[in-house]
Design a protein around this motif. Sequence first.
Motif, PDB file in Angstrom:
ATOM      1  N   ASP A 172      20.514  12.483  36.098  1.00  0.00           N
ATOM      2  CA  ASP A 172      21.851  12.746  35.574  1.00  0.00           C
ATOM      3  C   ASP A 172      21.710  13.030  34.081  1.00  0.00           C
ATOM      4  O   ASP A 172      21.445  12.116  33.291  1.00  0.00           O
ATOM      5  CB  ASP A 172      22.772  11.546  35.784  1.00  0.00           C
ATOM      6  CG  ASP A 172      23.006  11.256  37.261  1.00  0.00           C
ATOM      7  OD1 ASP A 172      22.936  12.209  38.061  1.00  0.00           O
ATOM      8  OD2 ASP A 172      23.249  10.089  37.606  1.00  0.00           O
ATOM      9  N   ALA A 176      24.051  18.805  29.919  1.00  0.00           N
ATOM     10  CA  ALA A 176      23.680  19.841  30.882  1.00  0.00           C
ATOM     11  C   ALA A 176      23.841  21.191  30.196  1.00  0.00           C
ATOM     12  O   ALA A 176      24.934  21.532  29.736  1.00  0.00           O
ATOM     13  CB  ALA A 176      24.565  19.773  32.126  1.00  0.00           C
ATOM     14  N   ILE A 204      25.546  19.817  36.514  1.00  0.00           N
ATOM     15  CA  ILE A 204      26.579  19.127  35.732  1.00  0.00           C
ATOM     16  C   ILE A 204      26.964  17.846  36.458  1.00  0.00           C
ATOM     17  O   ILE A 204      27.259  17.854  37.651  1.00  0.00           O
ATOM     18  CB  ILE A 204      27.807  20.030  35.541  1.00  0.00           C
ATOM     19  CG1 ILE A 204      27.420  21.308  34.780  1.00  0.00           C
ATOM     20  CG2 ILE A 204      28.913  19.281  34.812  1.00  0.00           C
ATOM     21  CD1 ILE A 204      28.524  22.354  34.748  1.00  0.00           C
ATOM     22  N   LYS A 205      26.964  16.736  35.740  1.00  0.00           N
ATOM     23  CA  LYS A 205      27.279  15.439  36.336  1.00  0.00           C
ATOM     24  C   LYS A 205      28.448  14.781  35.599  1.00  0.00           C
ATOM     25  O   LYS A 205      28.754  15.123  34.445  1.00  0.00           O
ATOM     26  CB  LYS A 205      26.047  14.524  36.267  1.00  0.00           C
ATOM     27  CG  LYS A 205      24.788  15.119  36.882  1.00  0.00           C
ATOM     28  CD  LYS A 205      24.905  15.298  38.379  1.00  0.00           C
ATOM     29  CE  LYS A 205      23.685  16.008  38.964  1.00  0.00           C
ATOM     30  NZ  LYS A 205      22.440  15.259  38.777  1.00  0.00           N
ATOM     31  N   SER A 208      28.732  14.013  31.647  1.00  0.00           N
ATOM     32  CA  SER A 208      27.825  14.843  30.846  1.00  0.00           C
ATOM     33  C   SER A 208      28.598  15.789  29.933  1.00  0.00           C
ATOM     34  O   SER A 208      29.736  16.162  30.206  1.00  0.00           O
ATOM     35  CB  SER A 208      26.890  15.647  31.744  1.00  0.00           C
ATOM     36  OG  SER A 208      27.618  16.565  32.536  1.00  0.00           O
ATOM     37  N   THR A 209      27.938  16.154  28.829  1.00  0.00           N
ATOM     38  CA  THR A 209      28.432  17.229  27.976  1.00  0.00           C
ATOM     39  C   THR A 209      27.770  18.514  28.431  1.00  0.00           C
ATOM     40  O   THR A 209      26.548  18.558  28.588  1.00  0.00           O
ATOM     41  CB  THR A 209      28.093  16.963  26.502  1.00  0.00           C
ATOM     42  OG1 THR A 209      28.791  15.801  26.053  1.00  0.00           O
ATOM     43  CG2 THR A 209      28.483  18.156  25.627  1.00  0.00           C
ATOM     44  N   VAL A 210      28.551  19.549  28.655  1.00  0.00           N
ATOM     45  CA  VAL A 210      28.030  20.845  29.102  1.00  0.00           C
ATOM     46  C   VAL A 210      27.952  21.776  27.904  1.00  0.00           C
ATOM     47  O   VAL A 210      28.952  21.969  27.197  1.00  0.00           O
ATOM     48  CB  VAL A 210      28.927  21.457  30.194  1.00  0.00           C
ATOM     49  CG1 VAL A 210      28.349  22.782  30.678  1.00  0.00           C
ATOM     50  CG2 VAL A 210      29.091  20.491  31.360  1.00  0.00           C
ATOM     51  N   GLU A 226      33.198  21.394  38.035  1.00  0.00           N
ATOM     52  CA  GLU A 226      32.244  20.286  38.094  1.00  0.00           C
ATOM     53  C   GLU A 226      32.721  19.139  37.199  1.00  0.00           C
ATOM     54  O   GLU A 226      33.383  19.362  36.187  1.00  0.00           O
ATOM     55  CB  GLU A 226      30.854  20.757  37.664  1.00  0.00           C
ATOM     56  CG  GLU A 226      30.272  21.872  38.527  1.00  0.00           C
ATOM     57  CD  GLU A 226      29.969  21.421  39.940  1.00  0.00           C
ATOM     58  OE1 GLU A 226      29.768  20.205  40.167  1.00  0.00           O
ATOM     59  OE2 GLU A 226      29.921  22.283  40.839  1.00  0.00           O
ATOM     60  N   SER A 228      32.537  17.053  34.446  1.00  0.00           N
ATOM     61  CA  SER A 228      31.883  16.817  33.154  1.00  0.00           C
ATOM     62  C   SER A 228      32.816  16.068  32.220  1.00  0.00           C
ATOM     63  O   SER A 228      34.025  15.959  32.470  1.00  0.00           O
ATOM     64  CB  SER A 228      31.470  18.140  32.513  1.00  0.00           C
ATOM     65  OG  SER A 228      32.614  18.905  32.172  1.00  0.00           O
ATOM     66  N   ASP A 229      32.238  15.583  31.128  1.00  0.00           N
ATOM     67  CA  ASP A 229      33.044  14.922  30.099  1.00  0.00           C
ATOM     68  C   ASP A 229      33.621  15.938  29.129  1.00  0.00           C
ATOM     69  O   ASP A 229      34.770  15.823  28.689  1.00  0.00           O
ATOM     70  CB  ASP A 229      32.171  13.917  29.344  1.00  0.00           C
ATOM     71  CG  ASP A 229      32.936  13.192  28.251  1.00  0.00           C
ATOM     72  OD1 ASP A 229      33.951  12.566  28.577  1.00  0.00           O
ATOM     73  OD2 ASP A 229      32.518  13.272  27.077  1.00  0.00           O
ATOM     74  N   LYS A 230      32.805  16.953  28.795  1.00  0.00           N
ATOM     75  CA  LYS A 230      33.220  17.945  27.797  1.00  0.00           C
ATOM     76  C   LYS A 230      32.416  19.208  27.999  1.00  0.00           C
ATOM     77  O   LYS A 230      31.248  19.166  28.381  1.00  0.00           O
ATOM     78  CB  LYS A 230      32.988  17.388  26.384  1.00  0.00           C
ATOM     79  CG  LYS A 230      33.363  18.333  25.256  1.00  0.00           C
ATOM     80  CD  LYS A 230      33.291  17.644  23.901  1.00  0.00           C
ATOM     81  CE  LYS A 230      31.896  17.261  23.512  1.00  0.00           C
ATOM     82  NZ  LYS A 230      31.793  16.763  22.114  1.00  0.00           N
ATOM     83  N   ILE A 231      33.033  20.359  27.735  1.00  0.00           N
ATOM     84  CA  ILE A 231      32.347  21.648  27.793  1.00  0.00           C
ATOM     85  C   ILE A 231      32.429  22.290  26.425  1.00  0.00           C
ATOM     86  O   ILE A 231      33.526  22.446  25.863  1.00  0.00           O
ATOM     87  CB  ILE A 231      32.976  22.593  28.840  1.00  0.00           C
ATOM     88  CG1 ILE A 231      32.869  21.992  30.250  1.00  0.00           C
ATOM     89  CG2 ILE A 231      32.311  23.968  28.798  1.00  0.00           C
ATOM     90  CD1 ILE A 231      33.602  22.792  31.314  1.00  0.00           C
TER      91      ILE A 231
END
Length: 450
Positions: A172, A176, A204-205, A208-210, A226, A228-231
């Motif tokens: 994880d 990502a 992406i988990k 996670s930050t993408v 997906e 994620s926490d933030k992109i």
Amino acid sequence: MSARVGESDPTRVADALAYLQRLVDHEISSVGISAGQVDGLNLDAPAAVLDVLGRPDRALRIVHITGTNGKGSVARMVEALVTASGLRAGTYLSPEGTVNERIRIDGAPLDDESLADAIISVRNAAEASGQTLTAFEAVTLTALVAFADAPVDVAVIEVGLLGRYDATNIVDGDVAVITSIDGDHTDFAERWLERVAEEKAGIIKAGSTVVLGHVADELMPIIEAEPSDKIVRIDRDFEVLDDRIAVGGRQLELVTSRRSQITVHVPLHGAHQSANAAVAIEATESVLHVNLSDDTVAAAFESLVIPGRIEVARVEPLVVLDGGHNPDAARSLGETLSESFMVAGRRVAVIGMLAGRSPKRYLEALNAEFPLDLVVACAVGGDRGSDGTWIAEAADELSMAVVAAPSIDAGLRRALREGDESDLIVVAGSFRVLEPARATLRSVAAAQHD
């Protein structure tokens, strides 16, 4: 710095490597595996073995990197940035090179003794859990064990194939990274681009930050679906403000999502490396939760080398090596050659490709940006190797001048012999062509000094 100092036991190391060699290698023999067609691929076995090992990955901060192009460059850049920040980096590179070369600690290949220790741990865990691993799954687990044993602070993990069902996706990632999404590992059937995006978005988990490089707007709903926490996205949340050709590379000015203003020289050719640098800096700030300084970035990039990416291997004639194998990589290669090098003589491409690639799309993209005078279509041996016939046929269809050669060695020697010092010769089409080309150049140089 190596992972461990000490004498290695050759027998023990050989026994450990023999275990890997006995395993089925689906990743090297991956013809027929493409986005949306991943029958037989799942993560059950490596995930079960990872549990038996005690989840060594959970002790690490992880940057997990996928993308059609640029992921190897970004991985090495993040490695350098983490190291320049005073932390220990473990880097796991895509399946090219020896196992030691693919598992790196503090920027150096893993030493034999540490490699043997990690492989034996994986073998014992697989036997204890009754799981049968593929070679790539075993090497991936070996990397995670080696990183925890070192120990490293940050693991930089490059995806081998697509993403969702890649063996690396047992981890994880805190961050990502998707560098780009384009045509590779696909049949180019209807919705091929969306299917590629769906596979890559699989890394992406939750939490996670993408970090996104250049990804088309129409693919964003796939990324956003997906958990994620933030992109953060290039040209929206971080961007290259100024990008100029400089001696030996590029001079960049960029701003990150954390509002770091960075000016740095990147010693690599090609505008695509500017975007890769921006993505790498963004990913590093995200995983370390810091603002990087100009001095740290400059120290990281000062001696940065990306083997096989627009690699200048000789001058007079200029010989450039590039391991890219898909149309987007060919387009970037052509743009870089046209922009960065003045060519008074012939433009010759010595091309070798693995089975399952599209030589016509590759040559068409390269020739559009860097018009070629001659294509040397070469056979490539080994798993997934092929003769050069289909490359020659593709060149013929595109009305390009072409000759055939039985190997990269023979093709490169012909290009050198029949040209002059004003030519540019690019050897490309696969990472499999790089070492044969380097060996040929070493042989030619030695002969000239005799």
